[in-house]
Write a protein that holds these residues in place. Structure first.
Motif, short mmCIF file in Angstrom:
data_model
loop_
_atom_site.label_atom_id
_atom_site.label_comp_id
_atom_site.label_asym_id
_atom_site.label_seq_id
_atom_site.Cartn_x
_atom_site.Cartn_y
_atom_site.Cartn_z
N ILE A 305 0.82 -1.12 0.11
CA ILE A 305 -0.05 0.11 -0.10
C ILE A 305 0.96 1.34 -0.16
N ARG A 306 1.96 1.29 0.91
CA ARG A 306 2.76 2.32 1.07
C ARG A 306 3.43 2.61 -0.31
N ARG A 307 4.11 1.48 -1.08
CA ARG A 307 4.51 1.81 -2.40
C ARG A 307 3.64 2.25 -3.46
N TYR A 308 2.23 1.79 -3.39
CA TYR A 308 1.58 2.31 -4.31
C TYR A 308 1.05 3.95 -4.08
N TYR A 309 0.96 4.10 -2.98
CA TYR A 309 0.54 5.84 -2.57
C TYR A 309 1.84 6.50 -3.05
N THR A 310 3.09 6.07 -2.97
CA THR A 310 4.40 6.73 -3.11
C THR A 310 4.34 6.74 -4.62
N ALA A 311 3.85 5.69 -5.62
CA ALA A 311 3.77 5.88 -6.96
C ALA A 311 2.79 6.95 -7.44
N LEU A 312 1.66 6.91 -6.84
CA LEU A 312 0.65 8.02 -7.20
C LEU A 312 1.12 9.21 -7.11
N CYS A 313 1.86 9.56 -5.87
CA CYS A 313 2.46 10.87 -5.66
C CYS A 313 3.63 11.34 -6.70
N ASP A 314 4.58 10.22 -6.94
CA ASP A 314 5.52 10.49 -7.97
C ASP A 314 4.80 10.59 -9.59
N GLN A 315 3.81 10.25 -9.81
CA GLN A 315 3.30 10.36 -10.90
C GLN A 315 2.65 11.60 -11.06
N LYS A 316 2.06 12.24 -10.10
CA LYS A 316 1.62 13.63 -9.78
C LYS A 316 2.56 14.52 -10.21
N LYS A 317 3.84 14.07 -9.44
CA LYS A 317 5.30 15.08 -9.71
C LYS A 317 5.65 14.94 -11.17
N GLY A 318 5.46 13.89 -12.05
CA GLY A 318 5.77 13.81 -13.27
C GLY A 318 7.22 12.84 -13.17
N ILE A 319 7.41 12.19 -12.13
CA ILE A 319 8.62 11.20 -12.15
C ILE A 319 8.25 9.70 -11.84
N ALA A 320 6.98 9.40 -12.18
CA ALA A 320 6.67 7.98 -12.27
C ALA A 320 5.81 7.76 -13.48
N SER A 321 5.90 6.64 -13.94
CA SER A 321 5.03 6.62 -15.20
C SER A 321 3.74 5.94 -14.99
N ASP A 322 2.70 5.81 -15.96
CA ASP A 322 1.32 5.18 -15.45
C ASP A 322 1.44 3.81 -15.53
N GLU A 323 2.48 3.48 -16.26
CA GLU A 323 2.85 1.73 -16.24
C GLU A 323 3.11 1.44 -14.87
N VAL A 324 4.05 2.02 -14.11
CA VAL A 324 4.37 1.71 -12.78
C VAL A 324 3.18 1.90 -11.75
N VAL A 325 2.35 2.85 -11.88
CA VAL A 325 1.16 3.08 -10.99
C VAL A 325 0.41 1.74 -11.29
N ARG A 326 0.03 1.49 -12.66
CA ARG A 326 -0.81 0.25 -12.90
C ARG A 326 -0.11 -0.87 -12.23
N LYS A 327 1.03 -1.22 -12.47
CA LYS A 327 1.60 -2.41 -11.78
C LYS A 327 1.56 -2.39 -10.42
N LEU A 328 1.72 -1.33 -9.84
CA LEU A 328 1.31 -1.60 -8.37
C LEU A 328 -0.02 -1.36 -7.90
N GLU A 329 -0.87 -1.02 -8.62
CA GLU A 329 -2.41 -1.24 -8.43
C GLU A 329 -2.84 -2.88 -8.71
N LEU A 330 -2.40 -3.43 -9.72
CA LEU A 330 -2.38 -4.77 -9.70
C LEU A 330 -1.82 -5.71 -8.65
N LEU A 331 -0.52 -5.19 -7.92
CA LEU A 331 -0.02 -5.94 -7.16
C LEU A 331 -1.00 -5.75 -5.65
N THR A 332 -1.57 -5.01 -5.51
CA THR A 332 -2.53 -4.49 -4.44
C THR A 332 -3.70 -5.45 -4.31
#
Length: 487
Positions: A305-332
């Motif tokens: 969960i913590r990693r997923y929230y971090t990826a969402l914030c990094d996506q908002k900052k423009g430093i994480a891709s949509d693909e990383v967020v999707r992968k973490l969503e699947l892992l949850t």
């Protein structure tokens, strides 16, 4: 009292013994690649309650007289100012930090290797700095066809053009600030050079994750996938181990995919491959030291969960891709976790609804949840920090532990001299004010003494924290998540 699900003492004993066995099996010279972090392994500490962040280092200290350390850094990472995310420092600065830590503990650091060296000016400058500290520095280069074209790699124009790293001890630990530094290539290059010199040497990999003797979809293994989502690492069954031994084990895609190439390299360098599978290469006793599997599972789910929230914030900052967020969503989903199971999330959002302003919540070691709200005097994080210290020290909530005589000059400095419009104090400023008050106020001193008890606490903010607040909480060992929106 904090619950433990991992026997750290048993781990140190077992891991040390197995490394010594591996060293003996190769005739007394072993290049040991350290996967993951050698020092400050906070991921392992979070998912394995009871694992100490410096466990690997403590294990090496048991073999101190045999060990020398080679630190590897990719010259391209120096050029790009690549940052270690958990500490917020560049890889080259982390090399210097690790060097200082290892030496302070009496461990012998023999050299630094600049991999993928292409004459980068910043890499040359870093080399000069290291040499000024009395350290040997070697250069390894890009090799055309690495790793798949073994005939081109294992020859004079491949590994042969790399500097030979002079080592003097039997156990050579090869470590790096982060992934992609080239540790494996350094080990293989050394095997090539040692063999040409008639020196019998071997290779093994110090592993922590994935844990080979746990199920593929065990939450602790899924948490490893979450931690490496940006590297596209995927846990998988080791087909080579299954074929060789008829036993199911877990490894990850990069090692499995690279194994046939490694076999070919070993055969060209040593005449035969000493391993039948990627799992064979690893030295990993973690799974044998778990004492409370259910606790480990829950800690790992929280990490996902913590990693997923971090990826969402990094996506908002423009430093994480949509693909990383999707992968973490699947892992949850694969781990069967709901974001609502992170208790501090609901508490922070409720506080924001009640006040109409950004809020923060923290879960203390005893399960108590405290919150902090935004006010004219304090930011939400600073307020939360004071409330948490009061709760830990059993200090009455209405009791002021910092005098206005201390706070007023700081606000005047911010707005009157430093050009800030916002007079609210951040966490670093409130800690300075608290430390000043502690010199004359016993209650403030009591609050200061609670800072170490924040390590391992869970925190959630309804907005993305400022860099200052985020770094303060990291240094205090607090596990932070944020809603993916700016204040």
């Amino acid at each position: 009292m904090e619950r433990h699900g991992f026997d750290n003492g048993k781990y140190l004993q077992m891991q040390s013994a197995h490394i010594q066995q591996r060293l003996n099996s190769f005739g007394g010279k072993l290049y040991l690649e350290f996967g993951g972090k050698l020092y400050d392994d906070y991921h392992a500490a979070r998912v394995l309650p009871g694992f100490e962040p410096d466990s690997k280092l403590q294990m090496l200290l048991q073999l101190k007289e045999q060990v020398e350390i080679v630190i590897v850094i990719n010259a391209g990472d120096i050029e790009k100012n690549k940052v270690r995310g958990d500490l917020g420092i560049t890889y080259d600065r982390d090399v210097l930090r690790l060097l200082e830590i290892f030496r302070s503990l009496g461990l012998f650091v023999s050299s630094v290797v600049l991999t993928r060296f292409r004459g980068q000016s910043v890499a040359k400058a870093f080399q000069s700095r290291l040499e000024g500290l009395g350290l040997k520095v070697y250069r390894h280069y890009d090799i055309e066809g690495y790793p798949s074209d073994t005939s081109r790699v294992v020859n004079e124009d491949g590994f042969g053009k790399n500097d030979y790293i002079e080592t003097s001890r039997s156990l050579v630990v090869v470590t790096a600030p982060g992934p992609g530094s080239g540790k494996l290539a350094v080990c293989l290059s050394q095997l090539y050079h040692e063999h040409r010199r008639g020196v019998q040497a071997g290779y093994a990999k110090f592993e922590t994750f994935p844990i080979w003797n746990l199920p593929l979809n065990h939450p602790v293994n899924l948490a490893y996938e979450a931690a490496t989502a940006d590297l596209n690492d995927v846990n998988m069954l080791d087909p080579f181990h299954l074929e060789a031994y008829g036993t199911t084990t877990v490894n990850y895609n990069r090692d499995v995919e690279a194994f046939p190439v490694l076999v070919a390299m070993f055969e060209q360098i040593l005449g035969a491959c000493p391993y039948k599978s990627p799992t064979d290469m690893g030295v990993n006793m973690v799974g044998s030291c778990i004492t409370d599997d259910e606790l480990i599972k829950e800690a790992s789910r929280q990490e996902i969960i913590r990693r997923y929230y971090t990826a969402l914030c990094d996506q908002k900052k423009g430093i994480a891709s949509d693909e990383v967020v999707r992968k973490l969503e699947l892992l949850t989903k694969k781990a069967g976790v709901e974001l609502s199971s992170r208790r501090v999330v609901a508490a922070a959002l409720e506080k924001e609804r009640a006040t109409g302003l950004p809020a923060v919540a923290m879960e203390l070691p005893d399960g108590q949840i405290v919150t902090g709200k935004t006010s004219n005097l304090l930011g939400a994080s600073a307020a939360l920090l004071l409330n948490a210290l009061k709760a830990l020290g059993s200090i009455r909530d209405r009791l002021h532990i910092i005098s206005p005589v201390v706070i007023d000059p700081i606000q005047t400095l911010k707005t009157g001299y430093l050009g800030n419009r916002n007079p609210r104090l951040h966490t670093d400023e409130i800690l300075i004010a608290l430390s000043i008050s502690a010199a004359t106020n016993p209650t403030a001193e009591l609050a200061m003494e609670q800072l170490s008890n924040l390590r391992g606490c869970q925190l959630h903010s309804t907005v993305i924290l400022s860099e200052v607040d985020e770094m303060i909480f990291k240094r205090l060992g607090v596990n932070v998540t944020c809603e993916p929106r700016f204040q």
